[in-house]
Design a protein around this motif. Structure first.
Motif, PDB file in Angstrom:
ATOM      1  N   UNK A 139       0.832  -1.196   0.000  1.00  0.00           N
ATOM      2  CA  UNK A 139       0.000   0.000   0.000  1.00  0.00           C
ATOM      3  C   UNK A 139       0.869   1.249   0.000  1.00  0.00           C
ATOM      4  N   UNK A 140       0.439   2.267  -0.713  1.00  0.00           N
ATOM      5  CA  UNK A 140       1.163   3.540  -0.722  1.00  0.00           C
ATOM      6  C   UNK A 140       0.247   4.620  -0.158  1.00  0.00           C
ATOM      7  N   UNK A 141       0.861   5.545   0.552  1.00  0.00           N
ATOM      8  CA  UNK A 141       0.097   6.620   1.164  1.00  0.00           C
ATOM      9  C   UNK A 141       0.922   7.902   1.062  1.00  0.00           C
ATOM     10  N   UNK A 142       0.283   8.981   0.579  1.00  0.00           N
ATOM     11  CA  UNK A 142       0.952  10.285   0.494  1.00  0.00           C
ATOM     12  C   UNK A 142       0.698  11.053   1.783  1.00  0.00           C
ATOM     13  N   UNK A 143       1.760  11.566   2.327  1.00  0.00           N
ATOM     14  CA  UNK A 143       1.612  12.447   3.485  1.00  0.00           C
ATOM     15  C   UNK A 143       2.311  13.762   3.158  1.00  0.00           C
ATOM     16  N   UNK A 144       1.678  14.852   3.560  1.00  0.00           N
ATOM     17  CA  UNK A 144       2.236  16.176   3.271  1.00  0.00           C
ATOM     18  C   UNK A 144       3.473  16.401   4.128  1.00  0.00           C
ATOM     19  N   UNK A 145       4.500  16.952   3.482  1.00  0.00           N
ATOM     20  CA  UNK A 145       5.742  17.287   4.181  1.00  0.00           C
ATOM     21  C   UNK A 145       5.551  18.650   4.837  1.00  0.00           C
ATOM     22  N   UNK A 146       6.030  18.810   6.043  1.00  0.00           N
ATOM     23  CA  UNK A 146       5.906  20.122   6.678  1.00  0.00           C
ATOM     24  C   UNK A 146       6.741  21.162   5.931  1.00  0.00           C
ATOM     25  N   UNK A 147       6.186  22.345   5.809  1.00  0.00           N
ATOM     26  CA  UNK A 147       6.874  23.444   5.129  1.00  0.00           C
ATOM     27  C   UNK A 147       7.592  24.265   6.200  1.00  0.00           C
ATOM     28  N   UNK A 148       8.846  24.605   5.907  1.00  0.00           N
ATOM     29  CA  UNK A 148       9.627  25.392   6.863  1.00  0.00           C
ATOM     30  C   UNK A 148       8.955  26.740   7.065  1.00  0.00           C
ATOM     31  N   UNK A 149       9.026  27.254   8.266  1.00  0.00           N
ATOM     32  CA  UNK A 149       8.372  28.524   8.565  1.00  0.00           C
ATOM     33  C   UNK A 149       8.976  29.641   7.735  1.00  0.00           C
ATOM     34  N   UNK A 150       8.145  30.460   7.191  1.00  0.00           N
ATOM     35  CA  UNK A 150       8.580  31.588   6.366  1.00  0.00           C
ATOM     36  C   UNK A 150       8.798  31.227   4.915  1.00  0.00           C
ATOM     37  N   UNK A 151       8.841  29.953   4.567  1.00  0.00           N
ATOM     38  CA  UNK A 151       9.062  29.548   3.183  1.00  0.00           C
ATOM     39  C   UNK A 151       7.724  29.494   2.470  1.00  0.00           C
ATOM     40  N   UNK A 152       7.703  29.999   1.264  1.00  0.00           N
ATOM     41  CA  UNK A 152       6.480  29.991   0.464  1.00  0.00           C
ATOM     42  C   UNK A 152       6.714  29.048  -0.703  1.00  0.00           C
ATOM     43  N   UNK A 153       5.810  28.053  -0.829  1.00  0.00           N
ATOM     44  CA  UNK A 153       5.944  27.081  -1.912  1.00  0.00           C
ATOM     45  C   UNK A 153       4.584  26.886  -2.546  1.00  0.00           C
ATOM     46  N   UNK A 154       4.558  27.019  -3.865  1.00  0.00           N
ATOM     47  CA  UNK A 154       3.300  26.808  -4.575  1.00  0.00           C
ATOM     48  C   UNK A 154       3.074  25.320  -4.845  1.00  0.00           C
ATOM     49  N   UNK A 155       4.135  24.538  -4.852  1.00  0.00           N
ATOM     50  CA  UNK A 155       4.035  23.103  -5.106  1.00  0.00           C
ATOM     51  C   UNK A 155       4.108  22.381  -3.763  1.00  0.00           C
ATOM     52  N   UNK A 156       3.066  21.674  -3.414  1.00  0.00           N
ATOM     53  CA  UNK A 156       3.095  20.977  -2.123  1.00  0.00           C
ATOM     54  C   UNK A 156       4.093  19.810  -2.170  1.00  0.00           C
ATOM     55  N   UNK A 157       4.777  19.609  -1.084  1.00  0.00           N
ATOM     56  CA  UNK A 157       5.720  18.500  -0.963  1.00  0.00           C
ATOM     57  C   UNK A 157       5.021  17.321  -0.294  1.00  0.00           C
ATOM     58  N   UNK A 158       5.198  16.165  -0.895  1.00  0.00           N
ATOM     59  CA  UNK A 158       4.598  14.963  -0.344  1.00  0.00           C
ATOM     60  C   UNK A 158       5.672  13.920  -0.123  1.00  0.00           C
ATOM     61  N   UNK A 159       5.449  13.138   0.884  1.00  0.00           N
ATOM     62  CA  UNK A 159       6.305  11.980   1.131  1.00  0.00           C
ATOM     63  C   UNK A 159       5.422  10.755   0.921  1.00  0.00           C
TER      64      UNK A 159
END
Length: 193
Positions: free
Chosen positions: A84-104
């Protein structure tokens, strides 16, 4: 009345009729034995073919449902995994702005089937909860839990990408039946880890 009318069968006539009866009865017995032997041979061959085809259908179903397949030729063990595979959102560093969400992507084995040939039989061992990491090289050990098939003379598997070719020969007495078939993994391959 004459004495001729009261006369019975002579000994010669009785012996000749008994000999004819013995020849006819012997012929019928030989014919019945031959038919019975032919029936038993044909039935044994058909039983072996039916068992082989049933086993292949079971193996095909298990292979299609898996998404990771390993085969250890040294121990004659086929291991089928449902990962089974599951995507979990990676925490974004404070103050960093990212339009592309990071997933693990987390992968875990949720179902494992081990099929092993041992002493002319094929055994199935199943684990239907989270199990250890799939074997990657080295030997695979399998405790025989459930008898999957009897009379298995040889068992071999070839894995090429998402296609798995299973070959086996079943033998009962003097009868042999060989079967090989290629099955495509339905859900696509998952590499682990």
């Amino acid at each position: 009345m004459s004495i001729k009318d009261k006369k019975g069968y002579s000994l010669v006539e009785l012996i000749i009729s008994m000999a004819i009866l013995a020849i006819v009865a012997g012929s019928i017995m030989l014919l019945m034995q031959s038919g019975s032997r032919s029936y038993n041979n044909t039935k044994a061959e058909l039983d072996l073919q039916m068992e082989s085809q049933t086993l292949m259908a079971q193996l095909n179903t298990m292979i299609m449902e898996a998404n990771c397949v390993k085969y250890d030729s040294a121990s004659k063990t086929l291991v089928l995994y449902q990962i089974g595979t599951k995507k979990t959102a990676m925490p974004v560093a404070s103050g960093a702005v990212s339009k592309i969400p990071n997933y693990q992507i987390e992968k875990n084995v949720t179902d494992q089937k081990m099929i092993k040939q041992q002493a002319g039989k094929l055994y199935l061992s199943e684990t239907s909860h989270e199990v250890a990491t799939p074997a990657s090289g080295g030997g695979v050990s399998c405790a025989p839990d459930e008898l999957l098939a009897d009379y298995v003379n040889s068992f071999d598997v070839a894995v090429k990408g998402n296609k798995v070719t299973v070959s086996f020969e079943m033998k009962s007495g003097k009868k042999k039946y060989k079967l090989d078939e290629t099955t495509k993994i339905r859900n696509g391959l998952v590499t682990y880890p």
